[in-house]
Design a protein around this motif. Structure first.
Motif, PDB file in Angstrom:
ATOM      1  N   UNK A 104       0.831  -1.214   0.000  1.00  0.00           N
ATOM      2  CA  UNK A 104       0.000   0.000   0.000  1.00  0.00           C
ATOM      3  C   UNK A 104       0.869   1.270   0.000  1.00  0.00           C
ATOM      4  N   UNK A 105       0.566   2.145  -0.946  1.00  0.00           N
ATOM      5  CA  UNK A 105       1.270   3.432  -1.044  1.00  0.00           C
ATOM      6  C   UNK A 105       0.243   4.560  -0.928  1.00  0.00           C
ATOM      7  N   UNK A 115      -9.646  12.796   3.052  1.00  0.00           N
ATOM      8  CA  UNK A 115     -10.632  12.036   2.280  1.00  0.00           C
ATOM      9  C   UNK A 115      -9.890  11.261   1.200  1.00  0.00           C
ATOM     10  N   UNK A 116     -10.260   9.987   1.057  1.00  0.00           N
ATOM     11  CA  UNK A 116      -9.437   9.099   0.241  1.00  0.00           C
ATOM     12  C   UNK A 116     -10.169   8.512  -0.961  1.00  0.00           C
ATOM     13  N   UNK A 117      -9.400   8.366  -2.032  1.00  0.00           N
ATOM     14  CA  UNK A 117      -9.819   7.532  -3.158  1.00  0.00           C
ATOM     15  C   UNK A 117      -8.872   6.343  -3.156  1.00  0.00           C
ATOM     16  N   UNK A 118      -9.420   5.135  -3.100  1.00  0.00           N
ATOM     17  CA  UNK A 118      -8.569   3.940  -3.111  1.00  0.00           C
ATOM     18  C   UNK A 118      -8.538   3.369  -4.529  1.00  0.00           C
ATOM     19  N   UNK A 119      -7.354   3.355  -5.125  1.00  0.00           N
ATOM     20  CA  UNK A 119      -7.178   2.689  -6.419  1.00  0.00           C
ATOM     21  C   UNK A 119      -6.658   1.293  -6.106  1.00  0.00           C
ATOM     22  N   UNK A 160      -6.812  16.348  -5.723  1.00  0.00           N
ATOM     23  CA  UNK A 160      -7.345  17.134  -4.599  1.00  0.00           C
ATOM     24  C   UNK A 160      -7.548  16.230  -3.380  1.00  0.00           C
ATOM     25  N   UNK A 161      -8.022  15.005  -3.647  1.00  0.00           N
ATOM     26  CA  UNK A 161      -8.231  14.029  -2.575  1.00  0.00           C
ATOM     27  C   UNK A 161      -6.995  13.146  -2.440  1.00  0.00           C
ATOM     28  N   UNK A 162      -6.765  12.631  -1.255  1.00  0.00           N
ATOM     29  CA  UNK A 162      -5.640  11.710  -1.077  1.00  0.00           C
ATOM     30  C   UNK A 162      -5.926  10.406  -1.803  1.00  0.00           C
ATOM     31  N   UNK A 163      -4.872   9.820  -2.343  1.00  0.00           N
ATOM     32  CA  UNK A 163      -5.023   8.552  -3.065  1.00  0.00           C
ATOM     33  C   UNK A 163      -4.273   7.450  -2.328  1.00  0.00           C
ATOM     34  N   UNK A 164      -4.964   6.358  -2.103  1.00  0.00           N
ATOM     35  CA  UNK A 164      -4.332   5.162  -1.550  1.00  0.00           C
ATOM     36  C   UNK A 164      -4.188   4.175  -2.705  1.00  0.00           C
ATOM     37  N   UNK A 194     -14.307   6.665  -2.413  1.00  0.00           N
ATOM     38  CA  UNK A 194     -14.454   5.907  -3.667  1.00  0.00           C
ATOM     39  C   UNK A 194     -13.364   4.857  -3.785  1.00  0.00           C
ATOM     40  N   UNK A 195     -13.754   3.704  -4.339  1.00  0.00           N
ATOM     41  CA  UNK A 195     -12.779   2.686  -4.747  1.00  0.00           C
ATOM     42  C   UNK A 195     -12.879   2.526  -6.256  1.00  0.00           C
TER      43      UNK A 195
END
Ligand code: ZN
Length: 341
Positions: A104-105, A115-119, A160-164, A194-195
């Protein structure tokens, strides 16, 4: 928020009447994968080579894959998530307990850091059977390599949102890695907006369409933004060689033994959906090389793959910009908002 018939009507009106506004039309220009940037194909070729032994859960091939992912992320200067790249979990078994490892990065957002978006993309595959390596080029070295490419782009220009960036292990063993992630990260679950899950986006030579399904998007997008996203997706149906298509056929592809597939639970997005996280899942569906020894680098559709990477990224950029934006329709006519509640 639920989709009422009224809201569906609003979406339809939006799709039919509004041209793509500037934020979406800006995304229709040049591809994000350029000529001197073909490292994404190199990643795919390497990860699906025999050296990685089919990347089976809890195997030597898995450890090699983890080393490759971590060293690539380090080289790209993409930070680890919560101070470590390797997030382990255990799978108790009858004879022995096995250990899985999600990689995980994390790329902090410029405006909404909490607030996260998980790719997500699973890096594990089937390993070897009867001395034959199942390389899993499409399933899912394709999604894994796309995520590495996105890591490179987003490190240079964060959203704009953090990405995991979640590289899951054990997807092929009943979605173990995604389940472990949800359990281990339950304290931030309500902030995962969001995923976007990628599983099999390079297909076989004959593949023509990139399919997608989604759930929960009305929770994060206004009626207008959702309509605009649908319009963007419709544009990619005809104007991209990945020919984006909403929905999957629930029959198995030609040459597969699968009769029916529950696409909602077909990959890691199913776990996010169960945890009430909105998701979009992109994939080509089953095809003749699916879960066979012929799912090799030489058999993927390279042009299709590069187009798929491009249009998925553009949808991500659109959603990142559109999320949290108050709907113009709703803010102009506040009374409409009340009647929907
Ligand atoms: Zn897969």
């Amino acid at each position: 928020m639920t989709i009422t018939p009224f809201k569906i009507l609003l979406i339809l009106i939006t799709i039919l009447q509004l041209p793509l506004v500037s934020s979406a039309s800006a995304l229709l220009s040049s591809s994000i994968v350029n000529e001197d940037d073909l490292s994404v194909l190199e990643h795919l070729k390497i990860l699906s080579s025999n050296e990685f032994l089919g990347r089976k859960f809890a195997s030597q091939g898995s450890i090699k894959s983890q080393t490759y992912l971590v060293s690539t992320l380090c080289a790209l200067k993409v930070q680890a998530f919560k101070n470590k790249y390797r997030h382990t979990f255990t799978q108790p078994g009858f004879f022995q307990t096995k250990q899985g490892t999600n990689i995980i990065a994390y790329i902090p957002g410029t405006q909404h850091v909490n607030k996260y978006i998980v790719l997500s993309a699973h890096y594990d595959h089937l390993g070897t059977k009867r001395n034959t390596v199942y390389n899993g080029a499409d399933d899912n070295a394709s999604g894994t390599s796309a995520l590495l490419h996105y890591a490179k782009l987003l490190a240079k220009k964060p959203l704009k949102h953090s990405v995991i960036l979640l590289f899951t292990d054990g997807e092929e063993v009943n979605l173990l890695g995604a389940k472990a992630f949800i359990t281990q990260q339950k304290n931030i679950l309500s902030n995962i907006k969001l995923n976007i899950n990628l599983d099999m986006i390079a297909g076989s030579k004959r593949i023509k369409k990139l399919h997608f399904i989604s759930r929960g998007l009305p929770q994060i997008l206004s009626t207008q933004s959702l309509g605009e996203l649908i319009k963007l997706q419709a544009h990619f149906k005809t104007n991209s060689s990945a020919h984006l298509k909403a929905g999957f056929s629930n029959r198995g592809g030609a040459g597969t033994s699968l009769k029916r597939t529950n696409w909602l639970m077909a990959s890691d997005h199913g776990v996010f959906n169960k945890a009430a996280v909105p998701f979009i899942y992109f994939g080509v569906g089953t095809h003749k090389n699916y879960h066979s020894e012929f799912d090799d680098f030489v058999n993927i559709n390279q042009n299709f793959y590069l187009a798929a990477i491009d249009i998925i990224f553009k949808q991500l950029i659109y959603i990142d910009t559109a999320m949290n934006k108050e709907s113009i329709v709703e803010s102009v006519i506040p009374s409409l908002k009340k009647t929907q509640r």
